[in-house]
Design an enzyme around this catalytic site. Structure first.
Site, PDB file in Angstrom:
ATOM      1  N   GLU A 161      41.863  23.049  79.522  1.00 24.83           N
ATOM      2  CA  GLU A 161      40.956  22.588  78.466  1.00 24.83           C
ATOM      3  C   GLU A 161      39.807  23.589  78.392  1.00 24.83           C
ATOM      4  O   GLU A 161      39.023  23.714  79.331  1.00 24.83           O
ATOM      5  CB  GLU A 161      40.466  21.184  78.820  1.00 24.83           C
ATOM      6  CG  GLU A 161      39.689  20.519  77.722  1.00 24.83           C
ATOM      7  CD  GLU A 161      40.471  20.417  76.419  1.00 24.83           C
ATOM      8  OE1 GLU A 161      41.667  20.089  76.446  1.00 24.83           O
ATOM      9  OE2 GLU A 161      39.884  20.696  75.359  1.00 24.83           O
ATOM     10  N   SER A 162      39.745  24.297  77.280  1.00 24.67           N
ATOM     11  CA  SER A 162      38.813  25.427  77.197  1.00 24.67           C
ATOM     12  C   SER A 162      37.355  24.999  77.318  1.00 24.67           C
ATOM     13  O   SER A 162      36.533  25.727  77.892  1.00 24.67           O
ATOM     14  CB  SER A 162      39.032  26.200  75.899  1.00 24.67           C
ATOM     15  OG  SER A 162      38.977  25.336  74.788  1.00 24.67           O
ATOM     16  N   ILE A 185      51.672  24.851  73.832  1.00 25.77           N
ATOM     17  CA  ILE A 185      51.212  23.475  74.063  1.00 25.77           C
ATOM     18  C   ILE A 185      49.795  23.342  73.501  1.00 25.77           C
ATOM     19  O   ILE A 185      48.868  23.983  74.015  1.00 25.77           O
ATOM     20  CB  ILE A 185      51.210  23.132  75.564  1.00 25.77           C
ATOM     21  CG1 ILE A 185      52.611  23.316  76.161  1.00 25.77           C
ATOM     22  CG2 ILE A 185      50.723  21.696  75.778  1.00 25.77           C
ATOM     23  CD1 ILE A 185      52.653  23.263  77.684  1.00 25.77           C
ATOM     24  N   HIS A 236      52.303  29.850  76.964  1.00 28.28           N
ATOM     25  CA  HIS A 236      52.189  29.705  78.425  1.00 28.28           C
ATOM     26  C   HIS A 236      53.301  30.462  79.150  1.00 28.28           C
ATOM     27  O   HIS A 236      54.323  29.850  79.511  1.00 28.28           O
ATOM     28  CB  HIS A 236      52.294  28.219  78.799  1.00 28.28           C
ATOM     29  CG  HIS A 236      51.068  27.434  78.486  1.00 28.28           C
ATOM     30  ND1 HIS A 236      50.047  27.252  79.378  1.00 28.28           N
ATOM     31  CD2 HIS A 236      50.697  26.811  77.349  1.00 28.28           C
ATOM     32  CE1 HIS A 236      49.096  26.525  78.828  1.00 28.28           C
ATOM     33  NE2 HIS A 236      49.470  26.249  77.588  1.00 28.28           N
ATOM     34  N   CYS A 267      46.427  30.666  76.653  1.00 28.99           N
ATOM     35  CA  CYS A 267      46.080  29.436  75.954  1.00 28.99           C
ATOM     36  C   CYS A 267      44.583  29.125  76.061  1.00 28.99           C
ATOM     37  O   CYS A 267      43.782  29.836  75.468  1.00 28.99           O
ATOM     38  CB  CYS A 267      46.975  28.300  76.432  1.00 28.99           C
ATOM     39  SG  CYS A 267      47.105  26.995  75.210  1.00 28.99           S
ATOM     40  N   GLU A 282      53.501  31.303  82.122  1.00 25.64           N
ATOM     41  CA  GLU A 282      53.659  30.835  83.506  1.00 25.64           C
ATOM     42  C   GLU A 282      54.581  29.626  83.603  1.00 25.64           C
ATOM     43  O   GLU A 282      54.961  29.235  84.696  1.00 25.64           O
ATOM     44  CB  GLU A 282      52.276  30.521  84.116  1.00 25.64           C
ATOM     45  CG  GLU A 282      51.618  29.231  83.655  1.00 25.64           C
ATOM     46  CD  GLU A 282      51.033  29.295  82.247  1.00 25.64           C
ATOM     47  OE1 GLU A 282      51.239  30.301  81.540  1.00 25.64           O
ATOM     48  OE2 GLU A 282      50.393  28.300  81.853  1.00 25.64           O
TER      49      GLU A 282
HETATM   50  N1  GLN Z   1      43.804  23.800  72.778  1.00 22.85           N
HETATM   51  C1  GLN Z   1      43.416  23.617  74.155  1.00 22.85           C
HETATM   52  C2  GLN Z   1      41.928  23.878  74.336  1.00 22.85           C
HETATM   53  O1  GLN Z   1      41.211  23.962  73.407  1.00 22.85           O
HETATM   54  C3  GLN Z   1      44.185  24.552  75.062  1.00 22.85           C
HETATM   55  C4  GLN Z   1      45.561  24.005  75.316  1.00 22.85           C
HETATM   56  C5  GLN Z   1      46.266  24.652  76.481  1.00 22.85           C
HETATM   57  O2  GLN Z   1      45.703  25.435  77.267  1.00 22.85           O
HETATM   58  N2  GLN Z   1      47.524  24.327  76.626  1.00 22.85           N
HETATM   59  O3  GLN Z   1      41.466  24.005  75.408  1.00 22.85           O
END
Ligand code: GLN
Length: 197
Positions: free
Chosen positions: A53-54, A139, A175, A84, A177
């Protein structure tokens, strides 16, 4: 090779395994350390910024004093793979006040662009530098909506960048990984010595 996985939040173990696999393909021993505090990044040769989660990752890397160390790592030309949420945190602009973007990749991103359409999807993705397409898992993925002149676009979906290289930083919206294919980690950390699939 000492690899630091920024481990304040996100999919850390998978990245640790992928970097070990990539290094093993080069007969290089890899020591993987989890980074939760300041003082570890300066000893690392390469860094991984996982998904997750950014907003959370951004808050914690700044609070723990890791953000400035990541910037110094990149300024000295050492590799980073950001995936991501890691891409979002490393971007120039995440268009969200809760993400204090590090500006390590000259790109602006739309945080949940793909997520709003479909929560996740997979694609066989042609990637510059790889002989065969990469099985990419998206994702709640961000979309890169604009890149600077010095950014190399490595892969696109519907004509939009989903993997880029900006100097020592490789960043993906997907992703790598989550598959057992270490080629994206290889591309990021062994750019001169890629293993053929
Ligand atoms: N969209 C997510 C975010 O804003 C990131 C999703 C992910 O890392 N799979 O953090």
């Amino acid at each position: 090779m000492k690899a630091g996985v920024i481990a304040v939040q996100g999919d850390v173990a998978e990245h640790a395994a992928a970097v070990r696999n990539a290094a093993a393909a080069h007969d290089e021993p890899a020591e993987v350390v989890e980074v939760r505090d300041a003082g570890i990044v300066p000893d690392c040769d390469v860094l991984l910024m996982p998904g997750g989660e950014s907003t959370t990752i951004s808050r914690l890397v700044h609070r723990e004093g890791i953000a400035s160390e990541i910037r110094e790592h990149v300024a000295s030309g050492k590799p980073v793979l950001a995936t991501c949420a890691g891409l979002i945190v490393c971007s120039r602009d995440a268009k969200d006040d809760r993400v204090d973007a590090l500006g390590l990749v000259d790109a602006s991103v739309d945080r949940n662009a793909f997520g709003r359409q479909k929560d996740s999807f997979e694609a066989k993705l042609p990637v510059t530098g790889l002989d065969e397409p990469f099985h990419a898992v998206f994702i709640r993925a961000p979309l890169i909506d604009e890149v600077g002149d010095d950014v190399e676009v490595l892969a696109t979906v519907d004509g939009r960048p989903v993997a880029v290289r900006d100097g020592p930083v490789v960043a993906t919206a997907f992703h790598p990984e989550l598959t057992d294919d270490p080629r994206i980690h290889d591309l990021a950390f062994f750019p001169e010595r890629e293993v053929v699939a």
